[in-house]
Enzyme design. Sequence first.
Site, PDB file in Angstrom:
ATOM      1  N   VAL A   1       0.838  -1.211   0.000  1.00  0.00           N
ATOM      2  CA  VAL A   1       0.000   0.000   0.000  1.00  0.00           C
ATOM      3  C   VAL A   1       0.873   1.261   0.000  1.00  0.00           C
ATOM      4  O   VAL A   1       0.673   2.174  -0.811  1.00  0.00           O
ATOM      5  CB  VAL A   1      -0.971  -0.012   1.209  1.00  0.00           C
TER       6      VAL A   1
ATOM      7  N   LYS B   1     -13.838  -4.695   8.751  1.00  0.00           N
ATOM      8  CA  LYS B   1     -14.416  -3.804   7.743  1.00  0.00           C
ATOM      9  C   LYS B   1     -15.919  -3.634   7.984  1.00  0.00           C
ATOM     10  O   LYS B   1     -16.480  -2.554   7.816  1.00  0.00           O
ATOM     11  CB  LYS B   1     -14.159  -4.375   6.342  1.00  0.00           C
TER      12      LYS B   1
HETATM   13  N1  HSE Z   1      -6.199  -8.603   2.566  1.00  0.00           N
HETATM   14  C1  HSE Z   1      -7.208  -7.667   2.216  1.00  0.00           C
HETATM   15  C2  HSE Z   1      -8.166  -8.329   1.241  1.00  0.00           C
HETATM   16  C3  HSE Z   1      -6.583  -6.448   1.614  1.00  0.00           C
HETATM   17  O1  HSE Z   1      -7.805  -9.368   0.678  1.00  0.00           O
HETATM   18  O2  HSE Z   1      -9.280  -7.844   1.061  1.00  0.00           O
HETATM   19  C4  HSE Z   1      -7.528  -5.298   1.375  1.00  0.00           C
HETATM   20  O3  HSE Z   1      -8.100  -4.835   2.565  1.00  0.00           O
END
Ligand code: HSE
Length: 412
Positions: free
Chosen positions: A14, A204
């Site tokens: 990132v 999330k």
């Molecule tokens: N490891 C996470 C995914 C990265 O595969 O969605 C993005 O948040």
Amino acid sequence: MSVIKVAILGFGTVGEGVYKTIQSHEDELTGVLGKKVEVAAVLIKNKKKTRDINEGVLITTDFAEILNLPQLDVVVEAIVGKEPTFTFLKQAIQRGCHIITANKEMFAYYGSELLELAENHNVSVGYEATVAGGIPVIQTLRQLLNVNRVRQVQGILNGTSNFILTEMREGKQSFAAALRLAQEKGYAEVDPTNDVEGFDAFYKTMILSRIAFGEEPKWHDVERKGITTITSELIEVTEKLGLRFKHIASISRIGNQINASVRPVLVGKFHPFYHVEGVENAVNVQSDIVGSITLQGPGAGMFPTASAVIEDLVFVCQNQPPNKNYNKTTAACEQKEKGNGKGLWFIQGLVKNYLSPSLTWVEQTSEDTAIIQATQKELEQLISQKKASGYFQIIGEYKILSNNKEANFAVI
Ligand code: HSE
């Protein structure tokens, strides 16, 4: 021309993507902001590694050196883990910097605290990159759906899991081979357990819940399952039934209660997520004025994530008031529990023609698997009594051809 000075914490997938995008989109950034954006410093872990960073940029392992720079306007954080990240970001806010983070775990735990601190210091927080990679879902919810009352949010939020499921189905890869490929492509977390066991999607989901509903469910009440129980055999059997496994996070409000789950489910071809494949993520928002909206796009990887961060860079530099973040839709649209609470399930290991007054057989789909209607409680009982070995819910509309008779199911 005045300059906006940025520090990037972390130079992994990132961080490097953000650095490169600031260079490649210099003109666009200057055009929108009326100021040149310059990377002043990069925080790294290992000094010995060679990196393609311009001369004149401070490269350091010591965050204090960054905080002491004479000018520092924005701190972009792309490290993993809750600490020392949270401490760094608090210090950056106290110094008067806007902050941008891509760290979902840290933000799920400490987002509210950072937003409050930012508000007190009159700086902004960008966190678009914490959810659904390059899809601008946070901005959509917090800027564009302010009046709509959100009923439900569903999402494929982990790119790695979706990539693995697609590779297993389309490419006939094993779980391990598909995971390795996801790691090589830079999709997976440093510890991929977070991806495949549903922790990443869980964090999330909590962030999305706060934006959509102004609050989140109690974490221990949320069903969290990953994709590790899904075998190639299961994928094959369900594919023949016109069903695909998707790892879906779901949040809704019934009365005053926020309900959420993060788990693998089965969807038929009428579901908006049926064709969401590979590293793609998708988010479906159902709200009272507009109805149903689905956003879809790349959910992980260097440039999709950098895109979310760069757009946040514009957002924070235009100094959007931070208090617009979590205050919306506390009066979210109410919805009543539908039907008799029974769902449609794909079940494994249930004895053929097993009878129970509360369970309806729909179809025996193989020696070992069937589709039934039941409540989740009944399924949990069957598992605890060892009468079945596993189950997955079928969500959305699903048409099944049973004994040459077409039957329609619509389950949310
Ligand atoms: N490891 C996470 C995914 C990265 O595969 O969605 C993005 O948040």
